[in-house]
Design a protein around this motif. Structure first.
Motif, PDB file in Angstrom:
ATOM      1  N   GLN A  10      50.765  44.457  41.305  1.00  0.00           N
ATOM      2  CA  GLN A  10      50.048  44.987  40.161  1.00  0.00           C
ATOM      3  C   GLN A  10      49.607  43.877  39.211  1.00  0.00           C
ATOM      4  OE1 GLN A  10      49.015  48.094  39.789  1.00  0.00           O
ATOM      5  NE2 GLN A  10      47.962  47.486  37.902  1.00  0.00           N
ATOM      6  N   SER A  11      50.484  42.919  39.001  1.00  0.00           N
ATOM      7  CA  SER A  11      50.167  41.812  38.090  1.00  0.00           C
ATOM      8  C   SER A  11      49.038  40.949  38.637  1.00  0.00           C
ATOM      9  CB  SER A  11      51.418  40.957  37.854  1.00  0.00           C
ATOM     10  OG  SER A  11      52.432  41.720  37.246  1.00  0.00           O
ATOM     11  N   LEU A  12      49.054  40.706  39.951  1.00  0.00           N
ATOM     12  CA  LEU A  12      47.981  39.920  40.558  1.00  0.00           C
ATOM     13  C   LEU A  12      46.639  40.619  40.394  1.00  0.00           C
ATOM     14  CD1 LEU A  12      47.109  37.468  42.266  1.00  0.00           C
ATOM     15  CD2 LEU A  12      47.485  38.877  44.295  1.00  0.00           C
ATOM     16  N   LEU A  13      46.601  41.915  40.634  1.00  0.00           N
ATOM     17  CA  LEU A  13      45.348  42.653  40.513  1.00  0.00           C
ATOM     18  C   LEU A  13      44.861  42.675  39.069  1.00  0.00           C
ATOM     19  CD1 LEU A  13      45.991  45.648  42.954  1.00  0.00           C
ATOM     20  CD2 LEU A  13      44.815  43.483  43.392  1.00  0.00           C
ATOM     21  N   GLU A  14      45.779  42.776  38.126  1.00  0.00           N
ATOM     22  CA  GLU A  14      45.385  42.741  36.713  1.00  0.00           C
ATOM     23  C   GLU A  14      44.788  41.390  36.350  1.00  0.00           C
ATOM     24  OE1 GLU A  14      48.942  43.727  34.618  1.00  0.00           O
ATOM     25  OE2 GLU A  14      48.860  45.859  35.153  1.00  0.00           O
ATOM     26  N   MET A  23      43.363  39.299  38.421  1.00  0.00           N
ATOM     27  CA  MET A  23      42.100  39.114  39.139  1.00  0.00           C
ATOM     28  C   MET A  23      40.953  39.920  38.532  1.00  0.00           C
ATOM     29  SD  MET A  23      43.062  38.887  43.188  1.00  0.00           S
ATOM     30  CE  MET A  23      41.313  38.749  43.611  1.00  0.00           C
ATOM     31  N   SER A  24      41.270  40.872  37.677  1.00  0.00           N
ATOM     32  CA  SER A  24      40.189  41.605  37.013  1.00  0.00           C
ATOM     33  C   SER A  24      39.474  40.726  35.990  1.00  0.00           C
ATOM     34  CB  SER A  24      40.738  42.862  36.329  1.00  0.00           C
ATOM     35  OG  SER A  24      41.604  42.510  35.261  1.00  0.00           O
ATOM     36  N   ASP A  25      40.130  39.604  35.611  1.00  0.00           N
ATOM     37  CA  ASP A  25      39.555  38.704  34.602  1.00  0.00           C
ATOM     38  C   ASP A  25      39.197  37.326  35.131  1.00  0.00           C
ATOM     39  OD1 ASP A  25      39.915  40.614  32.541  1.00  0.00           O
ATOM     40  OD2 ASP A  25      42.020  40.022  32.352  1.00  0.00           O
ATOM     41  N   GLN A  26      39.729  36.966  36.299  1.00  0.00           N
ATOM     42  CA  GLN A  26      39.508  35.602  36.799  1.00  0.00           C
ATOM     43  C   GLN A  26      39.645  35.562  38.312  1.00  0.00           C
ATOM     44  OE1 GLN A  26      42.848  32.917  35.676  1.00  0.00           O
ATOM     45  NE2 GLN A  26      43.802  34.784  34.858  1.00  0.00           N
ATOM     46  N   PRO A  27      39.025  34.571  38.947  1.00  0.00           N
ATOM     47  CA  PRO A  27      39.136  34.454  40.411  1.00  0.00           C
ATOM     48  C   PRO A  27      40.536  34.011  40.817  1.00  0.00           C
ATOM     49  CG  PRO A  27      37.905  32.605  39.520  1.00  0.00           C
ATOM     50  CD  PRO A  27      38.119  33.552  38.378  1.00  0.00           C
ATOM     51  N   ILE A  28      40.890  34.312  42.046  1.00  0.00           N
ATOM     52  CA  ILE A  28      42.222  34.002  42.571  1.00  0.00           C
ATOM     53  C   ILE A  28      42.522  32.510  42.481  1.00  0.00           C
ATOM     54  CG2 ILE A  28      41.383  33.781  44.955  1.00  0.00           C
ATOM     55  CD1 ILE A  28      44.732  35.382  43.999  1.00  0.00           C
ATOM     56  N   VAL A  88      39.344  45.711  42.473  1.00  0.00           N
ATOM     57  CA  VAL A  88      39.362  44.250  42.355  1.00  0.00           C
ATOM     58  C   VAL A  88      38.591  43.608  43.502  1.00  0.00           C
ATOM     59  CG1 VAL A  88      40.851  42.212  42.494  1.00  0.00           C
ATOM     60  CG2 VAL A  88      41.503  44.129  41.039  1.00  0.00           C
ATOM     61  N   LEU A  89      38.795  44.109  44.724  1.00  0.00           N
ATOM     62  CA  LEU A  89      38.117  43.523  45.886  1.00  0.00           C
ATOM     63  C   LEU A  89      36.605  43.602  45.767  1.00  0.00           C
ATOM     64  CD1 LEU A  89      40.361  44.758  48.842  1.00  0.00           C
ATOM     65  CD2 LEU A  89      40.267  42.468  47.850  1.00  0.00           C
ATOM     66  N   PHE A  90      36.107  44.659  45.117  1.00  0.00           N
ATOM     67  CA  PHE A  90      34.667  44.833  44.964  1.00  0.00           C
ATOM     68  C   PHE A  90      34.132  44.210  43.677  1.00  0.00           C
ATOM     69  CE2 PHE A  90      34.926  48.428  48.076  1.00  0.00           C
ATOM     70  CZ  PHE A  90      33.987  47.925  48.950  1.00  0.00           C
ATOM     71  N   SER A  91      35.019  43.657  42.865  1.00  0.00           N
ATOM     72  CA  SER A  91      34.578  43.053  41.607  1.00  0.00           C
ATOM     73  C   SER A  91      34.039  41.649  41.858  1.00  0.00           C
ATOM     74  CB  SER A  91      35.744  42.994  40.620  1.00  0.00           C
ATOM     75  OG  SER A  91      36.659  41.971  41.004  1.00  0.00           O
ATOM     76  N   GLU A  92      33.536  41.030  40.796  1.00  0.00           N
ATOM     77  CA  GLU A  92      32.975  39.682  40.941  1.00  0.00           C
ATOM     78  C   GLU A  92      34.038  38.657  41.327  1.00  0.00           C
ATOM     79  OE1 GLU A  92      31.810  37.699  37.277  1.00  0.00           O
ATOM     80  OE2 GLU A  92      32.715  39.339  36.128  1.00  0.00           O
ATOM     81  N   HIS A  93      35.315  38.970  41.076  1.00  0.00           N
ATOM     82  CA  HIS A  93      36.391  38.038  41.412  1.00  0.00           C
ATOM     83  C   HIS A  93      37.092  38.410  42.717  1.00  0.00           C
ATOM     84  CE1 HIS A  93      35.760  36.370  37.513  1.00  0.00           C
ATOM     85  NE2 HIS A  93      36.211  37.427  36.870  1.00  0.00           N
ATOM     86  N   GLY A  94      36.586  39.409  43.414  1.00  0.00           N
ATOM     87  CA  GLY A  94      37.247  39.889  44.622  1.00  0.00           C
ATOM     88  C   GLY A  94      36.943  39.061  45.852  1.00  0.00           C
ATOM     89  N   ASP A  95      37.587  39.440  46.946  1.00  0.00           N
ATOM     90  CA  ASP A  95      37.408  38.766  48.233  1.00  0.00           C
ATOM     91  C   ASP A  95      36.193  39.394  48.924  1.00  0.00           C
ATOM     92  OD1 ASP A  95      37.486  37.738  50.768  1.00  0.00           O
ATOM     93  OD2 ASP A  95      39.613  38.110  51.094  1.00  0.00           O
TER      94      ASP A  95
END
Length: 198
Positions: A22-26, A28-33, A106-113
């Motif tokens: 959950q923390s990783l996805l949160e 990644m909503s603001d920054q790339p991996i 997250v995967l479909f966002s601008e920072h997703g895979d």
């Protein structure tokens, strides 16, 4: 009591895995991996740095999360696949996307895979090619590959719109749109096999 003592570590592992996910996805909503550090992730999840040892970097955690979803879709596809490989795949994907809203958002966002959903869409590749070659034996296989890529790209775009809109549109409506899209592509194959009109 022995069974209870053995169950506690399992519960702790499941809890830690869930909060890290959950923390990783949160994050990644603001920054790339690439910008997320282990320290930042553990601080966000409120877990000890040593807890993260099995996975050395955040991108490895993301990969393990993606692989779980990938394997779940693959298992479902193997169980439910009938005659139309891509259509069956889409139904399975929509079901699992709804179940994994936080991950897929997250995967479909601008920072997703960007490659993950394409990887999933190609799960049905071999079965689709087999079906198409049997149905349209005169069509050049290289042309079929282009049609498949065209279909996959269009489906991914539509699915991304659906996820980005918060899944506001009814899922069945989207599946019908994509199904028509696939049938149009198959019609293109049929017309290619028939040759140019005189």
């Amino acid at each position: 009591t022995e069974v209870t003592d053995m169950a506690r570590p399992d519960r702790r592992v499941r809890y830690t895995k869930a909060v890290l996910r959950q923390s990783l996805l949160e994050l990644m909503s603001d920054q790339p991996i690439e910008n997320i550090t282990v320290k930042e992730l553990c601080r966000r999840a409120d877990v000890n740095r040593g807890t993260f040892k099995p996975i050395r970097q955040p991108h490895e955690l993301l990969l393990s999360i993606e692989n779980e979803l990938y394997e779940e879709i693959a298992r479902s596809l193997d169980t439910n696949l009938t005659t139309e490989a891509i259509s069956d795949l889409l139904i399975n994907i929509f079901d699992l996307v709804e179940k994994n809203r936080d991950l897929c958002a997250v995967l479909f966002s601008e920072h997703g895979d960007k490659n993950f959903m394409r990887r999933i869409m190609f799960l049905a590749h071999d079965r689709s090619m087999q079906q198409w070659k049997a149905r349209y034996p005169q069509v050049d296989p290289a042309f079929m590959e282009k049609v498949y890529t065209f279909v996959v790209s269009g489906c991914l775009g539509l699915m991304q719109d659906w996820v980005s809109s918060g899944m506001a549109t009814n899922r069945s409506d989207f599946i019908q749109i994509i199904d028509k899209f696939i049938k149009t592509a198959l019609q293109l194959l049929a017309e290619t096999e028939a040759g140019p009109k005189q």
